[in-house]
Design a protein around this motif. Structure first.
Motif, short mmCIF file in Angstrom:
data_model
loop_
_atom_site.label_atom_id
_atom_site.label_comp_id
_atom_site.label_asym_id
_atom_site.label_seq_id
_atom_site.Cartn_x
_atom_site.Cartn_y
_atom_site.Cartn_z
N ARG A 9 0.46 3.69 -3.89
CA ARG A 9 0.03 5.07 -3.64
C ARG A 9 -0.76 5.63 -4.81
O ARG A 9 -1.67 6.40 -4.62
N PRO A 14 0.82 -1.23 0.00
CA PRO A 14 0.00 0.00 0.00
C PRO A 14 0.84 1.27 0.00
O PRO A 14 0.39 2.29 -0.50
N ASP A 40 -4.34 2.77 -5.62
CA ASP A 40 -5.31 2.36 -4.61
C ASP A 40 -5.47 0.83 -4.57
O ASP A 40 -6.58 0.31 -4.56
N ARG A 41 -4.35 0.14 -4.65
CA ARG A 41 -4.37 -1.31 -4.52
C ARG A 41 -3.67 -1.67 -3.24
O ARG A 41 -2.89 -0.90 -2.70
N GLY A 42 -3.93 -2.89 -2.73
CA GLY A 42 -3.31 -3.25 -1.46
C GLY A 42 -2.73 -4.64 -1.45
O GLY A 42 -2.57 -5.30 -2.48
#
Lengths: 399, 455
Positions: free
Chosen positions: B181, B175, B184-186
């Motif tokens: 950044r 993240p 918006d992926r984790g």
């Protein structure tokens, strides 16, 4: 006929070659034209050993009731002498009555042990030394005049193996294991705490599912029985064979195998396990009769098994591996309505347990090949049944 | 005695006897096994598309193919069917090759060893990517590393494209990484969790949710190259390390601090986990359970574990420990064959060539164990209750009857029973076969006998 045993019970012995009696049918042996052309020959092998004393029961024999116990029939369909046909053999008895079927009793190969495999091999090879089938050797002998031949089943029967070309045909859907194999496996699993209960439960479920599918009239399993290869399969195999034999350019010879005749346990008499099988065999004969109606006059159907079964009932309500058995020959080409060969009776038994093998199956095979397909006697002895000269052919079986 | 041990060597540790195998092993059953603990004994190289070939096709040709069929106005169901066919091919090719190899190899123990690890690092077809890549991990990772160091095998397996896709590592993004950044992926924890729970320490191996998360962060950066990442063409379909995905910062895993950066970080973390004693215990248990008994004796597990710990997970040494375990040659047949083991051993026993790939696949499906389709990342179950259901036994029976029908009358089941079961052949089975009505029935009974169903 060799007359290994001469008894007062001799019924009607055709083709007493030893006595110089020659019947008209034998003349065809020397025909110039290939007699085989268009003459259909179907061999049905009942694997597992048919109880000949149940199929063609000597109910008039003095010791019959005592020896057979619960397996004894009270009566059956008309046959000459002391015999009746089993009530389930309606078509066969009908053909017999109309002169289109004959029977041979107390008949066996020269094999005297009691292994199914070896006995079937002997039945099909006709000699211990050769590993191909007598029918194939006959085809090879006929060379370019040989009719086409097909084995109906997953693999080529030994009867058709050898140098002459033959084909096999098998139903598209592989049948599952048959009921007899399942019951043997259940026995083998008797002491297995995991596999025994698992198979038992599976069969319960299977039977329930089959019953439901029968009720709903769903196709697919219909006619194939709960496990796909029970006696109900005989009719399907016969239908298929009939279609193949009558197809344009189709073969003239077919070998069919019906499994499941090894009735060690709860064989049954008028009803029961064996009666169901006999009924299915009879249905298969009816199916062949119907499908081959255009060719019926030129058709011979030979029904044989590897050996007979013990005369006495065993402790499990069945019979064990025996020696002398029964064979049947039927078709429009057959001079039927009689029981051929010697009848040794039940007063004296082979090894005190089996029907005496008074007649030789090879005598019957030779007769069919000589009279139905016109094979020369000397060629038969030399190339098809070497070393079996003692088994002299029956005569006058085929019109 | 030696015939008894030879039958055990061939059937329990190998993939089942072909006629003659027990005789071959009889002079020195243990030596017969030990000689197979050698990379050169492992059947291979496997044939079939590589992971990279399959994935590149998927990334480049496949979208074009799909588009062209769609533009042609074809029925959507037809399109689905064509796509399914296309995706099935690599699987059928690999299944055909590995079945043929298993049926014909003289090194049944080496091949069983490969299959144990293949099932340990199980990958299944659950997506387009895994449909083409899952069948390749065994060929590309397990075969080359099966008798090497466990840590090398672990690294190669966890970072193979099939595993990266199967356990979602390919889409895991730190993240606080550059990509995280902006996109918006984790994190996706899947691979980290299964690495700890299934592949190394084992459930109850003393790790926490915090360790799972830490390992997930340590693994970030590893993914599969392709157009999505704008990778170099050469990296398409390969496992790649992309620093733009890596979560920055030191991580605390199982009490150990990992502060490094770059691709090395995942290697270090995996090596560290591979060397944990819990990993040795977990894997020793699994090996004992696979080779010896559903509930293995502690002394057998201890024996394997000792070799593992002594050699730091040298799989050749571990394999030697497996065949010298106290119960290794126990006459009791404690393992019920899985459907695949049954299928392979039946083909070896009858000497039949493996049927064509589609028929073969049908056989595996009917028996309930189509390769590369295990129901979960835990792989196929390795205990009898999972396989001995009533319906499953009936399916085996139908399969055996069909195989016997195919083999036909020349199968000589009495002689074959002695040849493939040796002294394990029971009197009851021998008698049942001798009394069978036809050779086909005799062969069916042999294949279904309690002693052929077990090893």
């Amino acid at each position: 006929m060799t007359g290994m045993i001469t008894t007062r019970r001799r019924l009607l012995v055709c083709g007493l070659a030893g006595a110089g009696l020659v019947l008209p049918g034998a003349a065809a042996t020397f025909a110039q034209a290939p007699r085989a052309a268009g003459r259909k020959l179907v061999v049905i092998i009942l694997r597992g050993a048919l109880d000949g004393l149940a199929a063609l029961a000597p109910v008039g024999e003095r010791r019959y009731g005592e020896l057979r116990g619960d397996l004894a029939l009270a009566g059956g369909l008309p046959a000459p002498g002391p015999f009746v046909f089993h009530p389930a053999l309606e078509t066969l008895a009908g053909l017999f009555a109309s002169g289109e079927a004959l029977a041979a009793h107390a008949i066996a190969t020269d094999y005297r042990e009691r292994s199914h495999f070896e006995a079937q091999d002997r039945l099909e090879a006709a000699t211990p030394a050769i590993r191909d089938g007598w029918m194939n050797r006959a085809l090879a002998l006929m060379g370019s005049d040989a009719p086409g031949a097909v084995g109906v089943g997953q693999s080529m029967p030994l009867l058709l193996r050898g140098s002459a070309p033959a084909s096999t045909w098998a139903p598209a859907v592989l049948p599952g294991a048959d009921d007899d194999t399942i019951s043997r496996l259940m026995d083998l699993y008797a002491l297995d705490p995991m596999l025994g209960p698992a198979l038992a439960r599976a069969l319960e479920t299977d039977a329930a599912a089959s019953a439901m599918s029968d009720m709903s009239g769903e196709p697919g399993m219909a006619g194939l029985g709960a496990r796909g290869a029970g006696p109900q399969a005989y009719g399907l195999i016969a239908d298929a064979a009939g279609n193949i034999l009558t197809a344009p350019g189709g073969p003239d010879a077919a070998v069919l195998s019906f499994d499941g005749w090894d009735t060690h346990v709860r064989q049954g008499a008028r009803d029961g396990q064996l009666a169901v099988r006999l009924g299915a065999l009879d249905g298969a004969i009816a199916a062949l009769r119907q499908r081959l109606s255009q060719d019926w006059d030129r058709t011979a159907i030979l029904v044989v098994t590897e050996f007979g079964r013990t005369v006495r009932i065993n402790g499990a309500g069945g019979t064990d591996h025996g020696t002398g058995g029964a064979a049947f020959l039927m078709g429009g080409a057959v001079r039927g309505g009689r029981i051929i060969g010697d009848w040794p009776g039940l007063d004296r038994l082979h090894e005190d347990r089996d029907l005496v093998p008074a007649n030789d199956l090879r005598s019957l095979f030779k007769a069919v090949l000589a009279e139905h397909w016109g094979l020369n006697r000397a060629d038969l002895e030399r190339a098809v049944f070497p070393g079996a000269g003692a088994a002299r052919p029956f005569e006058g079986l085929i019109a | 005695m030696s015939a008894r041990h030879a039958a055990i060597a061939v059937n329990r540790f190998g993939l089942g006897a072909r006629p003659g195998d027990i005789d071959t092993a009889a002079s020195d059953p243990h030596g017969w096994l030990a000689a197979q603990i050698d990379p050169s004994a492992i059947p291979g190289p496997a044939q079939g598309p590589t992971a990279r070939e399959g994935l590149v096709y998927l990334q480049t040709e496949y979208p074009r193919l799909r588009q062209s069929i769609e533009r042609s106005g074809a029925d959507p169901e037809d399109i689905q069917r064509q796509v399914r066919e296309f995706l099935r091919e690599p699987r059928l090719a690999h299944i055909a090759w590995r079945t043929g190899a298993a049926v014909t190899t003289q090194h049944g123990f080496a091949e069983r060893w490969v299959r144990f690890w293949s099932n340990h690092f199980s990958v299944s077809s659950t997506s387009l990517q895994t449909a083409v890549a899952a069948p390749t991990l065994e060929a590309e990772v397990i075969r080359p590393n099966a008798f090497g160091a466990f840590s090398d095998l672990l690294r190669a397996a966890q970072l193979h494209p099939a595993m990266l896709f199967y356990l979602d590592q390919a889409v895991s993004v730190g993240p606080n990484s550059m990509a995280g950044r902006f996109m918006d992926r984790g994190i996706n924890e899947n691979l980290a969790r299964e690495t700890l729970e299934l592949h190394t320490l084992g459930a109850g191996g003393g790790y926490t949710q915090g360790d799972v998360e830490a390992l997930a962060r340590l693994l970030t950066g590893w993914t599969v190259g392709g157009p999505r990442l704008r990778s170099a063409q050469d990296d398409y379909g390969r496992a790649v390390f992309d620093e733009r995905l890596q979560e920055p910062g030191a991580q605390q895993l199982l009490g150990q601090r990992f502060a490094g950066e770059g691709q090395q970080r995942a290697y270090e973390a995996l090596d560290f986990i591979a060397a944990r004693p819990q990993t040795a215990r977990h894997l020793s248990y699994k090996l004992a359970r696979h080779f010896l008994a559903d509930e293995p004796a502690p002394r057998d597990i201890d024996h394997i574990e000792a070799a593992w710990l002594q050699t730091g997970g040298d799989l050749a040494a571990v394999a030697r420990a497996v065949i010298t375990a106290p119960s290794a040659f126990d006459p009791a047949l404690n393992k019920f064959k899985t459907p695949e083991e049954f299928l392979i051993s039946s083909l070896r026993a009858v000497g039949a060539p493996a049927p064509n790939p589609r028929q073969l696949y049908g056989g595996y499906m009917a028996l309930g164990q189509a390769p590369f389709s295990a129901p979960s990342p835990a792989g196929w179950p390795d205990h009898a209750e999972a396989w001995a259901s009533p319906d499953a036994v009936l399916k085996r029976l139908d399969y055996a009857a069909a195989l016997a029908a195919r083999v036909g009358r020349e199968s000589r089941p009495r002689e074959r029973a002695i040849a493939v079961l040796g002294p394990a052949l029971s009197e009851a089975t021998a008698l049942a076969i001798a009394r069978a009505e036809t050779p086909e029935q005799g062969l069916t009974l042999l294949l279904m006998s309690p002693e052929f169903q077990r090893r």
